[in-house]
Design a protein around this motif. Structure first.
Motif, PDB file in Angstrom:
ATOM      1  N   SER A  87      38.852  36.356  39.001  1.00 54.50           N
ATOM      2  CA  SER A  87      38.464  37.992  39.251  1.00 54.50           C
ATOM      3  C   SER A  87      38.934  38.285  38.079  1.00 54.50           C
ATOM      4  N   ARG A  88      38.292  37.200  37.182  1.00 59.93           N
ATOM      5  CA  ARG A  88      37.552  38.093  35.740  1.00 59.93           C
ATOM      6  C   ARG A  88      36.104  38.220  36.514  1.00 59.93           C
ATOM      7  N   LEU A  89      35.884  36.697  36.772  1.00 61.02           N
ATOM      8  CA  LEU A  89      34.462  36.829  37.305  1.00 61.02           C
ATOM      9  C   LEU A  89      33.714  39.081  38.466  1.00 61.02           C
ATOM     10  N   HIS A  90      35.138  38.266  38.993  1.00 60.91           N
ATOM     11  CA  HIS A  90      34.562  39.660  40.547  1.00 60.91           C
ATOM     12  C   HIS A  90      34.758  41.229  39.911  1.00 60.91           C
ATOM     13  N   ALA A  91      35.883  41.444  38.736  1.00 62.82           N
ATOM     14  CA  ALA A  91      35.789  42.482  37.686  1.00 62.82           C
ATOM     15  C   ALA A  91      34.305  42.581  36.920  1.00 62.82           C
TER      16      ALA A  91
END
Length: 301
Positions: free
Chosen positions: A267-271
């Protein structure tokens, strides 16, 4: 042997032509023991008449009296399910002719499984094969590498999905009992698909993953989910969800899953990948939300 009817639940809102293609792909299945339930949350002219013209008693079309929104429309279509097997199909996706036969075969081989994730081809708005960056990450970083047909479940599967949700929700086939038991949460619009699967895993459901490509998932450049992601709104919801799951996983003794929820790497990488787009749009609030999600201290949540 009498085959169980598969309910294809389509909570529809959007492009009429894509919806008609989706419906025709259900009609064209080699396995004809299906029932299609469409809850129309739009107001496009001619749609009720088009469904009536199909003259197929297996199709249950209902136009909502007023706009329900994404989650409540999913909840409505789920309430109309009657048969033991279920698919939540998107109104813009496409079943290949052997889709229902494939998921039925998976459940025949693994009769105790509650969910099936078959092979998926990603297509763009025009219907052409596509592999956007988000799907490359799903396939190469997070999805299982085993070939063929395998059974997964428990904490191992939960950890993998919390790290990075590699599923294609509209292509999943469900045992209706578990789908009705977990349902769709009211307050997790952007992540209700992941939440529903994780809830099922917490109830000891297992999933068959099969690499037979039999479903086309449409990835739009602009959609409700992508707009929510770019603004950072999706990640506020995700952070709330992951934070709430930490205690639940710990109570199950799933300490690795709790750690994955605390860190939510995928989720962090996506953001992080969406920050440049928010900058180009001049969306200061989106940049703030995205960078907070990407770089925030997981221990602080």
């Amino acid at each position: 042997m009498v085959l169980e009817t598969i309910d294809v639940a389509m909570p529809y809102y959007g492009d009429v032509g894509m919806m008609q293609q989706a419906v025709r792909s259900v009609i064209a299945q080699t396995d004809q023991n299906w029932r299609l339930i469409v809850t129309d949350d739009g107001s496009e002219p001619g749609v009720p008449e088009w469904f009536a013209s199909l003259e197929d008693s297996r199709i249950d079309y209902q136009r909502n009296d007023h706009r329900l929104g994404v989650t409540k429309n999913y909840q409505k279509v789920l309430s109309l399910v009657e048969n033991p097997l279920l698919v939540f199909m998107g109104g813009d996706d496409v079943m290949l002719p052997h889709y229902l036969a494939t998921v039925r075969d998976c459940l025949r081989e693994f009769p105790d499984a509650k969910i099936v994730q078959p092979g998926v081809q990603v297509i763009d708005t025009a219907g052409n094969p596509a592999m956007p960056f988000v799907d490359q990450v799903k396939r190469h970083l997070f999805a299982p590498k085993a070939q063929g047909r395998r059974l997964y479940g428990g904490e191992d599967l939960a950890v993998g999905l919390i790290r990075g949700n590699w599923l294609y929700f509209p292509s999943l086939a469900w045992r209706s009992d578990i789908a009705k038991k977990v349902g769709f949460p009211d307050d997790l619009d952007e992540v209700h698909d992941l939440a529903m699967v994780i809830d099922a895993l917490c109830l000891h459901a297992t999933m068959v993953v099969d690499d037979t490509v039999c479903f086309r998932y449409r990835r739009h450049a602009v959609s409700h989910s992508s707009a929510a992601a770019t603004s950072g709104r999706r990640f506020v919801t995700e952070r709330t969800y992951f934070t709430g799951m930490i205690e639940r996983f710990e109570a199950l003794g799933w300490h690795r899953a709790a750690a994955a929820a605390r860190n939510h790497i995928g989720s962090r990488l996506h953001a992080l990948t969406l920050v440049p787009k928010a900058v180009r749009r001049g969306d200061k609030g989106g940049v703030r939300n995205l960078t907070r999600h990407a770089f925030g201290n997981p221990r602080a949540h």
